[in-house]
Scaffold this motif. Structure first.
Motif, PDB file in Angstrom:
ATOM      1  N   SER A 129       0.802  -1.230   0.052  1.00  0.00           N
ATOM      2  CA  SER A 129      -0.016   0.068  -0.351  1.00  0.00           C
ATOM      3  C   SER A 129       0.485   1.090  -0.090  1.00  0.00           C
ATOM      4  CB  SER A 129      -1.245   0.240   1.262  1.00  0.00           C
ATOM      5  OG  SER A 129      -0.453  -0.394   2.298  1.00  0.00           O
ATOM      6  N   ARG A 130       0.281   2.815  -0.302  1.00  0.00           N
ATOM      7  CA  ARG A 130       0.958   3.594  -0.475  1.00  0.00           C
ATOM      8  C   ARG A 130       1.737   3.481  -1.472  1.00  0.00           C
ATOM      9  NH1 ARG A 130       2.732   5.483   4.144  1.00  0.00           N
ATOM     10  NH2 ARG A 130       2.816   3.604   5.538  1.00  0.00           N
ATOM     11  N   VAL A 131       1.789   2.435  -2.564  1.00  0.00           N
ATOM     12  CA  VAL A 131       2.012   2.737  -4.327  1.00  0.00           C
ATOM     13  C   VAL A 131       1.462   2.638  -4.473  1.00  0.00           C
ATOM     14  CG1 VAL A 131       4.139   1.882  -2.862  1.00  0.00           C
ATOM     15  CG2 VAL A 131       2.351   0.196  -4.309  1.00  0.00           C
ATOM     16  N   ARG A 178      -0.446   5.948   9.617  1.00  0.00           N
ATOM     17  CA  ARG A 178       0.296   6.238   8.953  1.00  0.00           C
ATOM     18  C   ARG A 178      -0.407   6.328   7.802  1.00  0.00           C
ATOM     19  NH1 ARG A 178       2.806   0.234   9.908  1.00  0.00           N
ATOM     20  NH2 ARG A 178       1.732   0.385   8.378  1.00  0.00           N
ATOM     21  N   ASN A 179      -0.521   7.545   7.598  1.00  0.00           N
ATOM     22  CA  ASN A 179      -1.173   7.998   6.040  1.00  0.00           C
ATOM     23  C   ASN A 179      -1.372   9.882   5.901  1.00  0.00           C
ATOM     24  OD1 ASN A 179      -3.513   8.666   7.733  1.00  0.00           O
ATOM     25  ND2 ASN A 179      -4.159   6.336   7.957  1.00  0.00           N
ATOM     26  N   ILE A 180      -2.056  10.241   4.849  1.00  0.00           N
ATOM     27  CA  ILE A 180      -1.288  11.284   5.028  1.00  0.00           C
ATOM     28  C   ILE A 180      -2.621  11.789   6.161  1.00  0.00           C
ATOM     29  CG2 ILE A 180      -3.355  10.767   3.321  1.00  0.00           C
ATOM     30  CD1 ILE A 180      -0.304  13.945   3.432  1.00  0.00           C
ATOM     31  N   VAL A 181      -3.770  11.147   6.866  1.00  0.00           N
ATOM     32  CA  VAL A 181      -4.894  11.847   7.596  1.00  0.00           C
ATOM     33  C   VAL A 181      -3.609  12.019   9.030  1.00  0.00           C
ATOM     34  CG1 VAL A 181      -6.985  11.868   8.637  1.00  0.00           C
ATOM     35  CG2 VAL A 181      -6.128  10.967   6.700  1.00  0.00           C
ATOM     36  N   GLU A 231     -13.519   9.086   7.275  1.00  0.00           N
ATOM     37  CA  GLU A 231     -12.481   8.328   7.631  1.00  0.00           C
ATOM     38  C   GLU A 231     -12.519   7.637   6.715  1.00  0.00           C
ATOM     39  OE1 GLU A 231     -11.794   5.764  11.083  1.00  0.00           O
ATOM     40  OE2 GLU A 231     -13.823   6.812  10.979  1.00  0.00           O
ATOM     41  N   ILE A 232     -10.843   6.886   6.268  1.00  0.00           N
ATOM     42  CA  ILE A 232     -10.511   6.638   5.267  1.00  0.00           C
ATOM     43  C   ILE A 232     -10.080   5.018   5.729  1.00  0.00           C
ATOM     44  CG2 ILE A 232      -9.559   6.538   2.993  1.00  0.00           C
ATOM     45  CD1 ILE A 232      -8.721   9.020   3.265  1.00  0.00           C
ATOM     46  N   ASP A 233     -10.895   4.129   5.920  1.00  0.00           N
ATOM     47  CA  ASP A 233     -10.486   2.517   5.872  1.00  0.00           C
ATOM     48  C   ASP A 233     -10.047   1.854   4.542  1.00  0.00           C
ATOM     49  OD1 ASP A 233     -11.689   0.619   7.727  1.00  0.00           O
ATOM     50  OD2 ASP A 233     -11.590  -0.522   5.718  1.00  0.00           O
ATOM     51  N   THR A 290      -3.557   4.455   2.996  1.00  0.00           N
ATOM     52  CA  THR A 290      -4.262   3.966   3.891  1.00  0.00           C
ATOM     53  C   THR A 290      -2.762   2.635   4.162  1.00  0.00           C
ATOM     54  OG1 THR A 290      -5.718   2.681   4.202  1.00  0.00           O
ATOM     55  CG2 THR A 290      -5.892   5.186   4.665  1.00  0.00           C
ATOM     56  N   ASP A 291      -2.735   2.001   5.189  1.00  0.00           N
ATOM     57  CA  ASP A 291      -1.898   0.760   5.110  1.00  0.00           C
ATOM     58  C   ASP A 291      -3.058  -0.245   5.958  1.00  0.00           C
ATOM     59  OD1 ASP A 291       0.237   1.624   4.735  1.00  0.00           O
ATOM     60  OD2 ASP A 291       1.283   1.372   5.969  1.00  0.00           O
TER      61      ASP A 291
END
Lengths: 505, 192
Positions: free
Chosen positions: A23-25, A141-144, B49-51, B56-57
């Motif tokens: 993820s995050r790619v 661990r994300n942009i949020v 909220e992003i799931d 996200t991971d």
């Protein structure tokens, strides 16, 4: 010979751990690890798991459709494909050189894309690892999480990317999948009003891009042990450079340095890339493995992208970025920097350079008036090579007298880094995971290494794989839409399907 | 710069809604266009909220209010992920040309899959000798054709475009968050 940890000697009985999806790619990939009963890693692979087949279905299309079609390879770097294809067809049309105005508009588009893509990668995708730590809580661990903990950093990232995207909108017509470049030139120029709207933002963007370099530099300075060691291995470095050795991301000749930093190959005409590079297929990934023909598969693989470009060039032709390049080179103390995480620092130096180049281009009167198109002596084939945000991108086409494409070969940036990303995964698996109980945070270390390369896994999907399975695709009402079976010989057999029928649900 | 169509009320939602997104056989361009909401994203995140998402991971989807699907179906894994999204999302949205009708990747539907495989791996320019077709069990089986998602699951909304513009995303999500039937209106619906 094969590469260490690529293939377990005795896979039977080993425990499989998968990171799926990475993820995050951008795009679709997964990592599989095979571990013995003591958690020692025996095999580690990054698989690219999707087929799209662009190279084949572009055959038979009119060449003038292709620069628009190929953007759908990748939504993050569509401009790279758009321009690489346009450059290849410039050759086919004999439009070499294109007009000064067309070149100025294309360069502006390209450096705008470099800015937006690098900002997106650093701030939206990778910064959570770098700011919070590789094994920080998954929910943060994300942009949020970045927006909550470091609102200023998140805002800078969003607005830097916005500026790049606006440059693309102005030069290409829209932010994603525009139509600015055409074989032989461009569709439109830039208006004085558009130019002025961009110029007003420049001082702020320059300051923020400098801040971003400083953040990356500080990360290294605060934790040199981690940043020098994590996922580090030596490799050759490949990119295009300007004929005088300067960094040029739009046009140039191919150069390769060896792992000690000595120039192996220089000044290779981009039309002759096949003399330099060949690709190898391995059964466990859709992505091919390129290497230098002269050195072979074991010694000839190389890295591309920011880490390669910043060290491959002799200088960066813009004031601030050149100062930063020298600081980067000094960090290596006379040796090339091979650390995987140094990609981020190099990427931010390039982002700063992109803003400086954009500033220069916005003062070029050719943006506002001049010829859109050039034509010349028609050729049967053409190669377009450009430095995309992720590295050297190659488009190669043959075109018949009837204007239809008869052959297409693409080597996308991420494909060049295939071996390198696998090496990075194995290095991290060896240094951080081996012998440990695998936690989510530890597994994220593997992804941190992959993310440093900013892979574009959509771009890199060429071909088909198969599972020893019979897959039937049913519609909601039970109608068989599609069925694929793998025969004992490994061939794929297909059933007739009725996918063209509209199915009401 | 971006201007919202007249009469679009400001963002309003009674509680934070859970949003999941995925890119199947797409190019990520729809996700890029979602991010093109720029600073409006920060506003949106106060209500959403992003799931599970490539942003996200979170790798397995939980119960969600909205699922945004980019891309069509080109392999068995896409189908599996789509069904998971359908069963976990109250509202499922086909985002962009590929999810809606297969998009550009469906160009391959005119060709034979096995033949393409041989061409790309055993006959392509610049391949070293001994090209072989990848056949590892880790690689998901491709489908004969690229399918739009409504052929496999029920779809609640279609957000057209290649990609839909950031303004289209913004308007659509505003309506959805406020409990209105989304209306894009003139200027926000176009392919290119």
């Amino acid at each position: 010979m094969s590469f260490a940890l690529e293939t377990a000697a005795h896979p039977e009985g080993l425990r499989r751990v998968a990171i799926d999806p990475v993820s995050r790619v951008e795009g679709h990939g997964k990592v599989t690890l095979l571990l013995d009963e003591h958690n020692h890693v025996q095999q580690a692979r990054l698989h690219i798991v999707e087929f799209r087949g662009f190279e084949k279905f572009i055959e038979g299309r009119p060449y003038w459709e292709v620069p628009v079609m190929v953007q759908r390879l990748c939504g993050i770097c569509p401009v790279s494909h758009h321009l690489a294809a346009s450059k290849a067809f410039d050759r086919v049309l004999g439009a070499t050189p294109i007009s000064a105005s067309a070149e100025a508009v294309r360069r502006l588009m390209h450096y705008g894309q470099m800015l937006q893509s690098h900002a997106l990668h650093f701030f939206h995708l990778s910064s959570p690892d770098l700011l919070f730590g590789f094994d920080s809580p998954v929910a943060q661990r994300n942009i949020v999480g970045v927006a909550q903990a470091h609102p200023e950093i998140a805002k800078k990232g969003i607005l830097l990317r916005k500026f790049g995207q606006e440059i693309i909108r102005i030069t290409a017509g829209k932010r994603v999948h525009g139509t600015g470049a055409v074989p032989g030139g461009v569709n439109k120029l830039v208006s004085a009003e558009e130019r002025d709207s961009l110029k007003r933002e420049l001082p702020q963007m320059l300051a923020w891009a400098q801040d971003a370099v400083d953040i990356a530099k500080q990360l290294h300075a605060q934790n040199p042990a981690l940043y020098n060691r994590f996922g580090s291995f030596r490799s050759n470095l490949l990119s295009i450079v300007r004929a005088d050795g300067a960094m040029d991301l739009y046009n140039g000749v191919l150069r390769v340095r060896d792992e000690a930093g000595h120039i192996l190959v220089d000044g290779v005409d981009d039309q002759k890339y096949l003399d330099l590079i060949e690709e190898e297929v391995r059964p466990w990934s859709y992505m091919k493995f390129p290497h230098l023909r002269s050195l072979g598969r074991e010694l000839g693989w190389y890295r591309v992208g920011p880490l390669a470009r910043v060290q491959n060039c002799d200088f960066i032709p813009s004031e601030r970025a050149e100062i930063e390049r020298q600081a980067f080179v000094d960090w290596g103390k006379g040796e090339p920097v091979h650390a995987t995480l140094a990609y981020h620092w190099a990427r931010m130096i390039e982002m700063l350079h992109a803003v400086e180049v954009i500033a220069e281009l916005l003062d070029d009167p050719a943006l506002l008036s001049g010829d859109l198109l050039t034509s010349g002596q028609r050729q049967r084939s053409g190669v377009g090579i450009i430095e995309a945000p992720r590295g050297t991108l190659i488009h190669d086409y043959d075109v018949g007298d009837n204007d239809l494409v008869t052959r297409c070969n693409l080597i996308v940036s991420t494909t060049h880094n295939n071996q390198a990303m696998n090496e990075a995964v194995r290095s991290v698996a060896r240094d951080y995971l081996d012998g440990h109980e695998l936690t989510e945070g530890l597994l994220n270390h593997i992804e941190v290494a992959i993310r440093a390369y900013d892979p574009c896994l959509s771009c890199a999907t060429h071909a088909l794989g198969q599972m020893p399975l019979d897959v039937t695709l049913l519609a909601a009402d039970g109608t068989v839409l599609d069925r694929v079976q793998k025969s004992a010989l490994g061939g794929v057999s297909r059933s007739i399907n009725h996918s063209s029928d509209e199915i009401s649900l | 710069m971006n201007i919202l169509p007249n009469g679009v009320p400001p963002l309003h939602a009674p509680r934070k809604l859970k949003l999941a997104t995925v890119s199947l056989a797409g190019c990520f361009g729809c996700h890029m266009s979602f991010l093109d909401m720029d600073e409006r994203l920060l506003q949106l995140l106060e209500y959403v909220e992003i799931d599970r998402s490539p942003l996200t991971d979170i790798k397995t989807i939980g119960r969600c209010d909205i699922g945004l699907i980019e891309g069509g179906l080109c392999n068995a894994e896409n189908v599996h992920v789509l069904r998971e999204f359908r069963s976990h999302c109250k509202t499922l949205v086909a985002v962009g040309a590929c999810a809606i009708n297969g998009g550009l990747p469906a160009q391959r539907n005119q060709r034979d899959v096995g033949q393409m495989l041989r061409d790309v791996y055993c006959g392509q320019t610049g391949i070293d000798a001994g090209g072989q077709i990848p056949n590892d069990p880790e690689l998901p089986l491709p489908l004969n054709h690229v399918h739009p998602i409504h052929e496999v699951v029920h779809v609640d909304y279609y957000l057209p475009g290649c990609p839909p513009s950031a303004d289209a995303f913004w308007t659509f999500l505003n309506d959805l968050l406020a409990g209105r039937t989304p209306q894009l209106g003139h200027g926000l619906i176009h392919y290119d």
